[in-house]
Design a protein around this motif. Structure first.
Motif, PDB file in Angstrom:
ATOM      1  N   MET B 100       0.829  -1.165  -0.061  1.00 47.70           N
ATOM      2  CA  MET B 100       0.102   0.030  -0.019  1.00 47.70           C
ATOM      3  C   MET B 100       0.676   1.252   0.131  1.00 47.70           C
ATOM      4  N   ILE B 101       1.618   1.339   1.007  1.00 48.49           N
ATOM      5  CA  ILE B 101       2.372   2.547   1.165  1.00 48.49           C
ATOM      6  C   ILE B 101       4.125   2.282   0.798  1.00 48.49           C
ATOM      7  N   LEU B 102       4.565   3.053  -0.157  1.00 47.46           N
ATOM      8  CA  LEU B 102       5.822   2.697  -0.529  1.00 47.46           C
ATOM      9  C   LEU B 102       6.561   3.750  -0.070  1.00 47.46           C
ATOM     10  N   LYS B 103       6.088   4.945  -0.048  1.00 50.41           N
ATOM     11  CA  LYS B 103       7.186   6.237   0.261  1.00 50.41           C
ATOM     12  C   LYS B 103       6.549   6.966   1.388  1.00 50.41           C
ATOM     13  N   ASN B 104       7.357   7.597   2.121  1.00 46.73           N
ATOM     14  CA  ASN B 104       6.909   8.401   3.341  1.00 46.73           C
ATOM     15  C   ASN B 104       6.249   9.399   2.794  1.00 46.73           C
ATOM     16  N   SER B 105       5.464  10.261   3.450  1.00 47.31           N
ATOM     17  CA  SER B 105       4.816  11.324   2.974  1.00 47.31           C
ATOM     18  C   SER B 105       5.422  12.797   3.522  1.00 47.31           C
ATOM     19  N   SER B 106       4.946  13.790   2.971  1.00 43.75           N
ATOM     20  CA  SER B 106       6.017  14.918   3.035  1.00 43.75           C
ATOM     21  C   SER B 106       6.270  15.349   4.584  1.00 43.75           C
ATOM     22  N   GLN B 107       7.090  16.332   4.905  1.00 48.27           N
ATOM     23  CA  GLN B 107       7.427  16.378   6.364  1.00 48.27           C
ATOM     24  C   GLN B 107       6.419  17.053   6.713  1.00 48.27           C
ATOM     25  N   LEU B 108       5.994  18.086   6.088  1.00 48.18           N
ATOM     26  CA  LEU B 108       4.905  18.939   6.455  1.00 48.18           C
ATOM     27  C   LEU B 108       3.730  18.149   7.066  1.00 48.18           C
ATOM     28  N   LEU B 109       2.982  17.221   6.146  1.00 50.61           N
ATOM     29  CA  LEU B 109       2.016  16.210   6.720  1.00 50.61           C
ATOM     30  C   LEU B 109       2.400  15.753   7.974  1.00 50.61           C
ATOM     31  N   GLN B 110       3.715  15.041   8.016  1.00 54.22           N
ATOM     32  CA  GLN B 110       4.047  14.283   9.223  1.00 54.22           C
ATOM     33  C   GLN B 110       3.863  14.957  10.475  1.00 54.22           C
ATOM     34  N   LYS B 157       4.809   5.726   7.223  1.00 52.19           N
ATOM     35  CA  LYS B 157       4.687   4.532   6.698  1.00 52.19           C
ATOM     36  C   LYS B 157       5.101   3.371   7.512  1.00 52.19           C
ATOM     37  N   ASP B 158       5.989   3.668   8.522  1.00 52.37           N
ATOM     38  CA  ASP B 158       6.257   2.694   9.448  1.00 52.37           C
ATOM     39  C   ASP B 158       5.454   2.658  10.721  1.00 52.37           C
TER      40      ASP B 158
END
Lengths: 115, 239
Positions: B100-110, B157-158
């Motif tokens: 499903m999730i291969l990449k981290n989302s942006s730092q802003l969203l985190q 993602k982790d």
């Protein structure tokens, strides 16, 4: 108390104008990024001034309204950012013929860093 | 022979259904006059606030008058969640990866997700604790909490929630629900009878067993839906 009523009505009117402009923008704008711009920016300002106006009309609710305004101020830019980023990654193209894609370089370098 | 049997069966089923439906007057107002207590709806509307001191009549119907039905609903949700988990959940083998999730989302969203996540949890807890006073209740509050966890799953993602913890929360909440019901049996009333004092209207501690049950339902629904999301997002596939 009369003056509070006028201030509140003014803010509610302002908010509804901005929400209307946002709806018009979503209907009228050509591509997804322009629509996002119109929708989120105006709904942030529209919803905020609407809530502020309600707070002036009902002074008991002012604290709750400010809490909701802070929540909108935090969450709405985040959601629009995530939507725009998702649209860019999904490869949705820009509308303009001569593209000015300032994000492309950043995106490429970020891809290299991740992979 | 087989076809004739099927036709006969269809005729029988159709006749039973038609007979049942012909006895119902569709379109008739079944509410009756609100002032006269001739219907069950009028009874709920006229008596809930005085007898139970619960402002939210829907909650009173769901938890108090039809508590056994709600226990069934919670069980259905539990069965759906565990069925999904038993089909999809398995440990990662060598050479498999998350789809499903291969990449981290942006730092802003985190950062933003970290900021909003506690607020969502507090809102969900508020909704199910105040289920007897304001609109909302256990199911809605649990869904809000699960949406907060969904935000964290999307942003990081982790990010993982332990299945053991979810199972424990869910089991303890279910045991609390059933033991409130059995408490009614022990004290000489029926199963899920409202045996506690109802208190005064619009107090947080009022309505007898309704807040207790809705807190249990809120935790249970939140744990179940989070487990479903966790299972779906960590669906493994062969590379």
């Amino acid at each position: 108390m009369e003056i509070l009523k006028y201030i509140g009505s003014f803010f509610v009117l302002l908010g509804s104008v901005f929400l209307f402009l946002g709806a018009l923008g979503i209907y009228r704008m050509p591509d997804v990024y322009n629509r996002l711009q119109a929708g989120t920016k105006s709904s942030t300002l529209g919803a905020m001034s609407m809530l502020l106006g309600i707070g002036f009309l009902q002074p008991d609710w002012m604290v709750k309204m400010i809490v909701i305004i802070i929540f909108i101020a935090v969450s709405n830019p985040l959601s629009s950012h995530a939507l725009a980023r998702g649209a860019y990654r999904a490869g949705l193209s820009l509308f303009q013929k001569e593209k000015i894609d300032a994000y492309e370089k950043d995106y490429k370098s970020m891809e290299d860093k991740e992979l | 022979m087989k076809r004739a049997f099927i036709l006969l069966l269809l005729v029988v089923v159709g006749w039973v259904l038609a007979d049942t439906f012909s006895q119902i007057n569709f379109g008739e107002s079944r509410m009756g006059d609100i002032k006269q207590q001739e219907t069950v709806g009028a009874y709920y509307l006229n008596n809930t606030v005085e007898k139970l001191s619960v402002a939210n009549v829907v909650t009173a119907i769901v938890v108090n008058y039809r508590g056994f039905d709600t226990l069934g609903e919670v069980t259905v949700l539990f069965l759906a969640a565990s069925g999904l988990a038993s089909i999809l959940y398995r440990r990662k083998k060598r050479g498999e990866h998350d789809v499903m999730i291969l990449k981290n989302s942006s730092q802003l969203l985190q950062t933003g997700a970290k900021l909003i996540f506690p607020a969502i949890l507090v809102l969900g807890a508020y909704v199910f604790i105040h289920g007897h006073l304001t609109p909302g209740g256990g199911f809605q509050g649990g869904a809000i909490i699960a949406s907060g966890f969904l935000l964290m799953f999307m942003a990081y993602k982790d990010y993982h929630v332990s299945h053991n913890v979810l199972t424990w929360v869910e089991s303890i909440a279910g045991i609390l629900f059933v033991s409130v019901g059995i408490w009614g049996l022990i004290s000489g009333a029926t199963f899920l009878e409202n045996i506690l004092g109802t208190g005064t209207l619009n107090d947080l501690v009022s309505g007898g067993i309704i807040p207790l049950i809705y807190i249990a339902v809120g935790f249970k629904v939140a744990a179940e839906l989070t487990g479903v999301l966790e299972t779906l997002l960590n669906f493994k596939t062969e590379k």
